[in-house]
Design an enzyme around this catalytic site. Structure first.
Site, PDB file in Angstrom:
ATOM      1  N   LYS A  18      11.763  71.467  47.690  1.00  0.00           N
ATOM      2  CA  LYS A  18      11.586  72.926  47.617  1.00  0.00           C
ATOM      3  C   LYS A  18      10.104  73.278  47.469  1.00  0.00           C
ATOM      4  O   LYS A  18       9.623  74.254  48.044  1.00  0.00           O
ATOM      5  CB  LYS A  18      12.369  73.504  46.425  1.00  0.00           C
ATOM      6  CG  LYS A  18      13.860  73.495  46.621  1.00  0.00           C
ATOM      7  CD  LYS A  18      14.299  74.686  47.442  1.00  0.00           C
ATOM      8  CE  LYS A  18      15.750  74.860  47.524  1.00  0.00           C
ATOM      9  NZ  LYS A  18      16.599  74.362  48.463  1.00  0.00           N
ATOM     10  N   LYS A  21      20.851  66.027  56.808  1.00  0.00           N
ATOM     11  CA  LYS A  21      22.173  66.577  56.506  1.00  0.00           C
ATOM     12  C   LYS A  21      22.340  67.957  57.140  1.00  0.00           C
ATOM     13  O   LYS A  21      21.349  68.654  57.397  1.00  0.00           O
ATOM     14  CB  LYS A  21      22.359  66.683  54.987  1.00  0.00           C
ATOM     15  CG  LYS A  21      21.422  67.674  54.320  1.00  0.00           C
ATOM     16  CD  LYS A  21      21.814  67.961  52.887  1.00  0.00           C
ATOM     17  CE  LYS A  21      20.888  69.000  52.284  1.00  0.00           C
ATOM     18  NZ  LYS A  21      21.307  69.527  51.008  1.00  0.00           N
ATOM     19  N   LYS A  51      21.942  74.911  56.171  1.00  0.00           N
ATOM     20  CA  LYS A  51      21.476  76.153  56.747  1.00  0.00           C
ATOM     21  C   LYS A  51      19.951  76.180  56.856  1.00  0.00           C
ATOM     22  O   LYS A  51      19.397  76.677  57.830  1.00  0.00           O
ATOM     23  CB  LYS A  51      21.923  77.274  55.818  1.00  0.00           C
ATOM     24  CG  LYS A  51      22.131  78.553  56.508  1.00  0.00           C
ATOM     25  CD  LYS A  51      22.601  79.565  55.519  1.00  0.00           C
ATOM     26  CE  LYS A  51      22.131  80.902  56.008  1.00  0.00           C
ATOM     27  NZ  LYS A  51      22.293  81.931  55.017  1.00  0.00           N
TER      28      LYS A  51
HETATM   29  P1  TYM Z   1      25.042  73.946  47.661  1.00  0.00           P
HETATM   30  O1  TYM Z   1      25.374  75.370  47.476  1.00  0.00           O
HETATM   31  O2  TYM Z   1      23.778  73.586  48.348  1.00  0.00           O
HETATM   32  O3  TYM Z   1      26.172  73.184  48.429  1.00  0.00           O
HETATM   33  C1  TYM Z   1      27.516  73.299  48.019  1.00  0.00           C
HETATM   34  C2  TYM Z   1      28.252  71.988  48.151  1.00  0.00           C
HETATM   35  O4  TYM Z   1      28.255  71.539  49.492  1.00  0.00           O
HETATM   36  C3  TYM Z   1      27.827  70.197  49.538  1.00  0.00           C
HETATM   37  N1  TYM Z   1      27.076  69.986  50.778  1.00  0.00           N
HETATM   38  C4  TYM Z   1      27.253  68.923  51.578  1.00  0.00           C
HETATM   39  N2  TYM Z   1      28.060  67.852  51.483  1.00  0.00           N
HETATM   40  C5  TYM Z   1      28.024  66.961  52.478  1.00  0.00           C
HETATM   41  N3  TYM Z   1      27.211  67.071  53.575  1.00  0.00           N
HETATM   42  C6  TYM Z   1      26.384  68.129  53.705  1.00  0.00           C
HETATM   43  N4  TYM Z   1      25.623  68.254  54.789  1.00  0.00           N
HETATM   44  C7  TYM Z   1      26.367  69.116  52.676  1.00  0.00           C
HETATM   45  N5  TYM Z   1      25.695  70.278  52.484  1.00  0.00           N
HETATM   46  C8  TYM Z   1      26.140  70.796  51.317  1.00  0.00           C
HETATM   47  C9  TYM Z   1      26.925  70.006  48.337  1.00  0.00           C
HETATM   48  O5  TYM Z   1      26.853  68.652  47.962  1.00  0.00           O
HETATM   49  C10 TYM Z   1      27.633  70.847  47.314  1.00  0.00           C
HETATM   50  O6  TYM Z   1      28.656  70.124  46.703  1.00  0.00           O
HETATM   51  N6  TYM Z   1      23.588  72.639  43.168  1.00  0.00           N
HETATM   52  C11 TYM Z   1      24.743  72.946  43.949  1.00  0.00           C
HETATM   53  C12 TYM Z   1      25.561  74.107  43.420  1.00  0.00           C
HETATM   54  C13 TYM Z   1      25.945  73.925  41.990  1.00  0.00           C
HETATM   55  C14 TYM Z   1      26.942  73.039  41.494  1.00  0.00           C
HETATM   56  C15 TYM Z   1      26.911  73.216  40.072  1.00  0.00           C
HETATM   57  C16 TYM Z   1      27.813  72.140  42.097  1.00  0.00           C
HETATM   58  C17 TYM Z   1      25.410  74.581  40.944  1.00  0.00           C
HETATM   59  N7  TYM Z   1      25.981  74.167  39.780  1.00  0.00           N
HETATM   60  C18 TYM Z   1      27.767  72.490  39.277  1.00  0.00           C
HETATM   61  C19 TYM Z   1      28.672  71.424  41.255  1.00  0.00           C
HETATM   62  C20 TYM Z   1      28.632  71.599  39.871  1.00  0.00           C
HETATM   63  C21 TYM Z   1      24.247  73.307  45.317  1.00  0.00           C
HETATM   64  O7  TYM Z   1      23.155  73.724  45.515  1.00  0.00           O
HETATM   65  O8  TYM Z   1      25.151  73.199  46.261  1.00  0.00           O
END
Ligand code: TYM
Length: 331
Positions: free
Chosen positions: A111, A194, A197
């Site tokens: 980031k 990966k 977006k």
């Molecule tokens: P975020 O919002 O970026 O993504 C949400 C979930 O989607 C999964 N993900 C993927 N898995 C496999 N391949 C991909 N290309 C891919 N892109 C996204 C992410 O692993 C995630 O599970 N920090 C987290 C949100 C969060 C959270 C939490 C999750 C905040 N607090 C507590 C679990 C528990 C995040 O940014 O996910």
């Protein structure tokens, strides 16, 4: 009983990575365990969203979760900002989170590279807020994709540190979870990392994509000129196409393309056509349910109101106990 928790930031439409990395696993657990799923809108503030957009983004993602099969009767589905207890736990955890370790987190470094002019403390302490999300309900299994593995390791560290400091076993040490298998990483269509977006709209498959859009994106996916030696190793972009196929295509059909790759007769055009067809079969019912749910505002409001109440009940119990453990006794 296991407590399962997962969540996502409301950054726009759900994509295939969100579904296969986290949601699918979560949905299959909701029948059996005490499950929490939340919309991580506090987390979004690190990038300073417009107040007008914030609420709409939450609604958009909410109806997409429901369309994927999250069942508010079975899981507690809530919006993070409706459970402000999480902010207090975040503050407590920050007292034992060290700047050096936070600065070494891969997602933070990425980031900083992307936005060198917005390196705020919220971004630095993103992992402690995430730990607070999880520990708030004393969850022990967290279905997430591979990209969140490091954050989960940190959550375990914080839980362990708290337990050691206060000589307690109050917090379980949560695990990133995918039914005992490796965590999932859904690749992007452009042959790079990966699916995300922030790495390009055209290389990302959304659960809202209309059939023609879906097909165009897949047919444009990067490929090479084809294998020239039998049983050769696949270049990254081809391996990615196979990975995407494994999420939606029948095993025996994938095997035909594997065989064709191995004897150098593969035609990538045919493979992509198959992938586009199978992807449309998978996406179509979800896309249609999203449209139906989006029109039902009353239902969406009711779901998050009830979910928020249930989540607050669990959160306030945890905070009451945590305050006692820390030594804040009531007068
Ligand atoms: P975020 O919002 O970026 O993504 C949400 C979930 O989607 C999964 N993900 C993927 N898995 C496999 N391949 C991909 N290309 C891919 N892109 C996204 C992410 O692993 C995630 O599970 N920090 C987290 C949100 C969060 C959270 C939490 C999750 C905040 N607090 C507590 C679990 C528990 C995040 O940014 O996910």
């Amino acid at each position: 009983m296991d407590v399962i928790l997962s969540g996502m930031r409301p950054t726009g439409n759900l994509h295939l990575g969100n579904y296969f990395g986290a949601l699918k696993n979560f949905i299959s657990l909701q029948e059996l365990y005490d499950c929490y799923f939340f919309i991580a809108d506090y987390h979004l503030l690190t990038t300073h969203p417009n107040p007008q957009d914030l609420h709409q983004n939450v609604k958009t993602i909410l109806c997409q979760y429901l369309a994927c099969g999250l069942d508010p009767e079975k899981a507690t589905l809530y919006v993070q900002s409706s459970v402000p207890e999480v902010a207090e736990l975040y503050m407590f955890l920050n007292m034992n989170a060290y700047v050096g370790e936070l600065q070494r987190v891969a997602a933070f470094k990425e980031k900083v590279r992307q936005n060198p002019n917005n390196v705020n403390a919220g971004l630095l302490t993103y992992p402690t807020l995430m730990a607070a999300d999880i520990l708030l309900h004393r969850a022990n299994k967290v279905p997430v994709g591979k990209d969140q593995q490091q954050h989960l390791e940190m959550t375990r560290d914080y839980a362990e540190r708290f337990n050691k400091m206060y000589k307690t076993d109050y917090f379980p040490l949560p695990q990133a979870f995918n039914f005992g298998d490796d965590l999932v990483k859904i690749p992007s269509l452009d042959g790079n990392g990966k699916m995300s977006k922030s790495y390009g709209e055209q290389a990302t498959i959304y659960l809202t994509d209309e059939p023609n859009v879906l097909k165009k994106k897949i047919m444009r996916a990067k490929t090479d000129s084809g294998p020239t030696e039998k049983n050769s190793e696949k270049p990254q972009e081809i391996a990615n196409l196979f990975t995407l196929m494994r999420s939606v295509t029948k095993a025996e059909i994938i095997q035909q393309f594997e065989d064709a790759y191995n004897d150098c007769s593969i035609r990538y055009g045919d493979m992509k056509k198959q992938l586009a067809e199978d992807m449309e079969t998978f996406v179509a019912p979800i896309r249609e349910r999203i449209k139906e749910l989006a029109a039902n505002e009353d239902y969406l409001n009711k779901v998050v109101r009830l979910g928020g109440e249930k989540a607050r009940e669990s959160a306030s119990k945890t905070l009451k106990e945590v305050r006692e453990i820390i030594g804040f006794h009531s007068f």
